[in-house]
Design a protein around this motif. Structure first.
Motif, PDB file in Angstrom:
ATOM      1  N   PHE A  15       0.837  -1.201   0.000  1.00 55.87           N
ATOM      2  CA  PHE A  15       0.000   0.000   0.000  1.00 55.87           C
ATOM      3  C   PHE A  15       0.871   1.251   0.000  1.00 55.87           C
ATOM      4  N   SER A  16       1.956   1.208   0.765  1.00 59.05           N
ATOM      5  CA  SER A  16       2.873   2.350   0.822  1.00 59.05           C
ATOM      6  C   SER A  16       3.459   2.652  -0.543  1.00 59.05           C
ATOM      7  N   MET A  17       3.843   1.610  -1.282  1.00 59.26           N
ATOM      8  CA  MET A  17       4.414   1.811  -2.618  1.00 59.26           C
ATOM      9  C   MET A  17       3.373   2.389  -3.581  1.00 59.26           C
ATOM     10  N   ILE A  18       2.130   1.917  -3.461  1.00 57.96           N
ATOM     11  CA  ILE A  18       1.054   2.461  -4.303  1.00 57.96           C
ATOM     12  C   ILE A  18       0.834   3.937  -3.979  1.00 57.96           C
ATOM     13  N   THR A  19       0.846   4.271  -2.694  1.00 63.87           N
ATOM     14  CA  THR A  19       0.655   5.663  -2.278  1.00 63.87           C
ATOM     15  C   THR A  19       1.767   6.555  -2.805  1.00 63.87           C
ATOM     16  N   ILE A  20       2.989   6.077  -2.738  1.00 62.38           N
ATOM     17  CA  ILE A  20       4.121   6.842  -3.259  1.00 62.38           C
ATOM     18  C   ILE A  20       3.972   7.051  -4.770  1.00 62.38           C
ATOM     19  N   LEU A  21       3.531   6.022  -5.483  1.00 63.72           N
ATOM     20  CA  LEU A  21       3.315   6.143  -6.927  1.00 63.72           C
ATOM     21  C   LEU A  21       2.220   7.165  -7.241  1.00 63.72           C
ATOM     22  N   ILE A  22       1.162   7.178  -6.423  1.00 61.92           N
ATOM     23  CA  ILE A  22       0.096   8.177  -6.607  1.00 61.92           C
ATOM     24  C   ILE A  22       0.653   9.587  -6.429  1.00 61.92           C
ATOM     25  N   LEU A  23       1.494   9.767  -5.415  1.00 66.87           N
ATOM     26  CA  LEU A  23       2.107  11.075  -5.183  1.00 66.87           C
ATOM     27  C   LEU A  23       2.984  11.483  -6.368  1.00 66.87           C
ATOM     28  N   ILE A  24       3.758  10.538  -6.874  1.00 64.18           N
ATOM     29  CA  ILE A  24       4.612  10.829  -8.035  1.00 64.18           C
ATOM     30  C   ILE A  24       3.754  11.187  -9.250  1.00 64.18           C
ATOM     31  N   LEU A  25       2.666  10.460  -9.450  1.00 66.75           N
ATOM     32  CA  LEU A  25       1.776  10.729 -10.574  1.00 66.75           C
ATOM     33  C   LEU A  25       1.168  12.126 -10.477  1.00 66.75           C
ATOM     34  N   ILE A  26       0.717  12.506  -9.287  1.00 67.96           N
ATOM     35  CA  ILE A  26       0.161  13.853  -9.096  1.00 67.96           C
ATOM     36  C   ILE A  26       1.228  14.904  -9.367  1.00 67.96           C
ATOM     37  N   GLY A  27       2.454  14.626  -8.933  1.00 65.59           N
ATOM     38  CA  GLY A  27       3.551  15.553  -9.197  1.00 65.59           C
ATOM     39  C   GLY A  27       3.810  15.730 -10.681  1.00 65.59           C
ATOM     40  N   LEU A  28       3.756  14.630 -11.432  1.00 66.61           N
ATOM     41  CA  LEU A  28       3.975  14.703 -12.877  1.00 66.61           C
ATOM     42  C   LEU A  28       2.846  15.459 -13.579  1.00 66.61           C
ATOM     43  N   ILE A  29       1.602  15.218 -13.134  1.00 66.22           N
ATOM     44  CA  ILE A  29       0.459  15.938 -13.715  1.00 66.22           C
ATOM     45  C   ILE A  29       0.583  17.431 -13.425  1.00 66.22           C
ATOM     46  N   TYR A  30       0.976  17.760 -12.201  1.00 66.32           N
ATOM     47  CA  TYR A  30       1.173  19.175 -11.847  1.00 66.32           C
ATOM     48  C   TYR A  30       2.259  19.797 -12.715  1.00 66.32           C
ATOM     49  N   TYR A  31       3.348  19.058 -12.897  1.00 63.53           N
ATOM     50  CA  TYR A  31       4.479  19.576 -13.675  1.00 63.53           C
ATOM     51  C   TYR A  31       4.074  19.840 -15.123  1.00 63.53           C
ATOM     52  N   LYS A  32       3.207  18.979 -15.687  1.00 60.62           N
ATOM     53  CA  LYS A  32       2.837  19.107 -17.098  1.00 60.62           C
ATOM     54  C   LYS A  32       1.620  20.015 -17.301  1.00 60.62           C
ATOM     55  N   PHE A  33       0.648  19.987 -16.374  1.00 60.98           N
ATOM     56  CA  PHE A  33      -0.612  20.699 -16.606  1.00 60.98           C
ATOM     57  C   PHE A  33      -0.901  21.786 -15.565  1.00 60.98           C
ATOM     58  N   GLY A  34       0.010  22.020 -14.647  1.00 61.36           N
ATOM     59  CA  GLY A  34      -0.272  22.954 -13.566  1.00 61.36           C
ATOM     60  C   GLY A  34       0.228  24.364 -13.823  1.00 61.36           C
ATOM     61  N   ASN A  35      -0.373  25.283 -13.117  1.00 61.42           N
ATOM     62  CA  ASN A  35       0.139  26.654 -13.052  1.00 61.42           C
ATOM     63  C   ASN A  35       1.294  26.639 -12.063  1.00 61.42           C
ATOM     64  N   ARG A  36       2.514  26.677 -12.561  1.00 61.36           N
ATOM     65  CA  ARG A  36       3.681  26.348 -11.741  1.00 61.36           C
ATOM     66  C   ARG A  36       4.337  27.565 -11.104  1.00 61.36           C
ATOM     67  N   ASP A  37       3.519  28.504 -10.657  1.00 60.76           N
ATOM     68  CA  ASP A  37       4.079  29.669  -9.978  1.00 60.76           C
ATOM     69  C   ASP A  37       4.525  29.342  -8.552  1.00 60.76           C
ATOM     70  N   GLU A  38       4.206  28.121  -8.097  1.00 59.64           N
ATOM     71  CA  GLU A  38       4.588  27.708  -6.741  1.00 59.64           C
ATOM     72  C   GLU A  38       5.685  26.647  -6.769  1.00 59.64           C
ATOM     73  N   ASP A  39       6.405  26.539  -7.882  1.00 58.85           N
ATOM     74  CA  ASP A  39       7.353  25.438  -8.061  1.00 58.85           C
ATOM     75  C   ASP A  39       8.341  25.287  -6.906  1.00 58.85           C
ATOM     76  N   PHE A  40       8.992  26.387  -6.542  1.00 56.44           N
ATOM     77  CA  PHE A  40      10.023  26.270  -5.509  1.00 56.44           C
ATOM     78  C   PHE A  40       9.407  25.913  -4.165  1.00 56.44           C
ATOM     79  N   TYR A  41       8.269  26.517  -3.852  1.00 58.34           N
ATOM     80  CA  TYR A  41       7.597  26.245  -2.573  1.00 58.34           C
ATOM     81  C   TYR A  41       7.159  24.780  -2.494  1.00 58.34           C
ATOM     82  N   VAL A  42       6.599  24.272  -3.583  1.00 61.39           N
ATOM     83  CA  VAL A  42       6.187  22.870  -3.646  1.00 61.39           C
ATOM     84  C   VAL A  42       7.396  21.957  -3.475  1.00 61.39           C
ATOM     85  N   LEU A  43       8.462  22.267  -4.186  1.00 58.67           N
ATOM     86  CA  LEU A  43       9.679  21.464  -4.096  1.00 58.67           C
ATOM     87  C   LEU A  43      10.265  21.528  -2.688  1.00 58.67           C
ATOM     88  N   ALA A  44      10.214  22.704  -2.075  1.00 62.18           N
ATOM     89  CA  ALA A  44      10.742  22.865  -0.722  1.00 62.18           C
ATOM     90  C   ALA A  44       9.990  21.980   0.264  1.00 62.18           C
TER      91      ALA A  44
END
Length: 488
Positions: free
Chosen positions: A257-286
């Motif tokens: 379950f932990s690995m699936i959850t981590i994959l979901i987080l990575i997927l959301i990160g990739l969607i944000y990176y490709k389709f998001g308004n990335r004015d919060e990039d550094f804050y999100v990364l921080a």
């Protein structure tokens, strides 16, 4: 506009559910005043004078501020529900922060998802109901991260001061909050090198101020490091425990379950990176770095010094990650991608809610069984309690005021002189090898052994309560033991 409206409606639903969770938290301790082994420690420690309390806590896994405030509250009023509510207050403040800060800076979706996640995922809910410092550490880490953003966007004096105060307060409530604060300082140093609007001189002033403010506890912190070096119970990290730590923001205790959850987080990160308004990039990364960095720092200490990596201590850093997740999904512009990301995170929320309900039900049932056993013991004038595990003595000294109690004969407990402890609590000393003779010479007594794991005594016992490693046994001397066994 339609997408914005949809986001806000979903966020408002999340936030309404968060308010219901707060109401339930407040009702819970008022309707059932139950405690677990960690809370017994708190109830005992706050009976000590402040100087003794500080000395004892320096040998525990937490800094002192929570216990000092809990002692003050207990002195003002004896109603223990007040102490329970004191631990819930941080979540109420988090709801206010979501309403007046996050909603204004972002939108209802960010505010609502963040507030709800901090109620029903991981072990957040259970820790708000404990007489322990977790909830306050969560609050101050969240506040320090919020003003971390103001430092990099506004750079005003107020932001520097509040970040310093909140990060130090978090460190006074929990050592893992200190690790997260270190991560945030390191990120600020990196940011100042890359950007002129945050000067290294200002960060240095903040760091020096933080050290000065934390200086009164540094000797005790060193004592804590010595204590864990000599004898500490946290096991060495395994591959499974490390994977589960990285997924602790959602929590399950299951590696798959932990690995699936981590994959979901990575997927959301990739969607944000490709389709998001990335004015919060550094804050999100921080925020992601602060969460991962806290785990890595704990892992480094565990490998080169002594094991300290303990998943539940990651709750403060997990709160930061949930704020980052909320921001990322809220910033996704493509309607379809937003809905997909929201669907994934709702699955995580549902899993968290199911686990929360199951855990809370189990804790409640264990608490009732435990309370029944202890009430039967303390209300029996013919009962004798012997605490047979040295590390359990501090947790149960409070009960020495209600029954005839014996504790293993030792010179110190959590660094506190036992002679001093005798002045505060009404208990007697006994040696482990003398328990057998004591039982044989007191066949008219109902003798109970409290131990961490199986009793270390030669007498025949029957367990009346088992909760994880906590075992309360009755010495079976002559009479047959009753059929019912509580909580077993």
């Amino acid at each position: 506009m339609e997408n914005y409206s949809k986001k806000n409606i979903i966020g408002q639903i999340f936030f309404a559910l968060s308010i219901l969770m707060l109401v339930y938290m407040l009702i819970n301790p008022l309707s059932h005043m139950l405690f677990n082994i960690d809370e017994y420690f708190t109830l005992t420690v706050i009976n000590f004078p402040i100087s003794d309390l500080l000395h004892i806590i320096s040998g525990d896994v937490h800094p002192p501020l929570y216990y000092l405030i809990a002692k003050l509250i207990a002195k003002i009023g004896t109603n223990l529900s007040v102490l329970k509510i004191f631990s819930i207050i941080p979540y109420a403040i988090i709801l206010l922060i979501s309403t007046f800060k996050l909603k204004e800076d972002y939108d209802w979706f960010t505010a609502g998802l963040f507030a709800l996640a901090l109620a029903i995922t991981s072990e957040f809910f259970s820790k708000y109901l404990l007489l322990r410092p977790y909830s306050w550490a969560i609050l101050f880490v969240v506040l320090s991260f919020i003003y971390f953003k103001d430092i990099i966007t506004k750079g005003d004096k107020k932001s520097y001061i509040l970040f310093t105060i909140f990060s130090v307060l978090g460190a006074y409530f929990h050592y893992y909050a200190l690790l997260t604060a270190i991560c945030l300082y390191l990120i600020l140093i990196f940011y100042s090198i890359q950007n002129n609007n945050v000067k290294i001189k200002d960060i240095a002033i903040m760091a020096i101020a933080s050290i000065i403010l934390y200086a009164p506890w540094i000797p005790s912190f060193i004592h804590f490091l010595q204590a864990i070096h000599n004898n500490f119970w946290i096991p060495f990290p395994t591959v499974d425990s490390i994977i589960q730590s990285f997924a602790y923001f959602a929590y399950s205790g299951d590696t798959l379950f932990s690995m699936i959850t981590i994959l979901i987080l990575i997927l959301i990160g990739l969607i944000y990176y490709k389709f998001g308004n990335r004015d919060e990039d550094f804050y999100v990364l921080a925020g992601i770095i602060a969460y991962v960095g806290t785990i890595i720092l704990a892992l480094i200490v565990s490998i080169i010094f002594k094991p300290i990596l303990l998943a539940r201590c990651l709750l403060p850093a997990s709160a930061i990650l949930w704020l980052v997740i909320s921001i990322m999904i809220s910033k996704i512009k493509a309607n379809r991608m937003f809905l997909i990301s929201t669907a994934f995170i709702v699955l995580v929320l549902i899993s968290g809610a199911a686990l929360m309900i199951t855990t809370h039900t189990t804790d409640y049932q264990n608490g009732i069984a435990q309370q029944d056993v202890l009430n039967n013991i303390t209300q029996d004038n013919n009962s004798v309690v012997i605490v047979t595990s040295p590390n359990m003595v501090m947790s149960f000294l409070e009960y020495s005021n209600y029954c005839d109690m014996y504790c293993l004969n030792q010179s110190y407990i959590y660094g506190e002189n036992m002679a001093r402890t005798h002045e505060i609590f009404n208990f007697k000393d006994i040696n482990l090898e003398d328990i057998d003779d004591f039982a044989n010479n007191n066949t008219d007594k109902n003798i109970y052994l409290i131990s961490w794991g199986e009793p270390n005594a030669n007498v025949t016992t029957v367990p009346v309560l088992k909760e994880n490693n906590l075992i309360i046994s009755k010495v079976n001397i002559t009479n047959p033991y009753p059929d019912e066994i509580y909580g077993y």
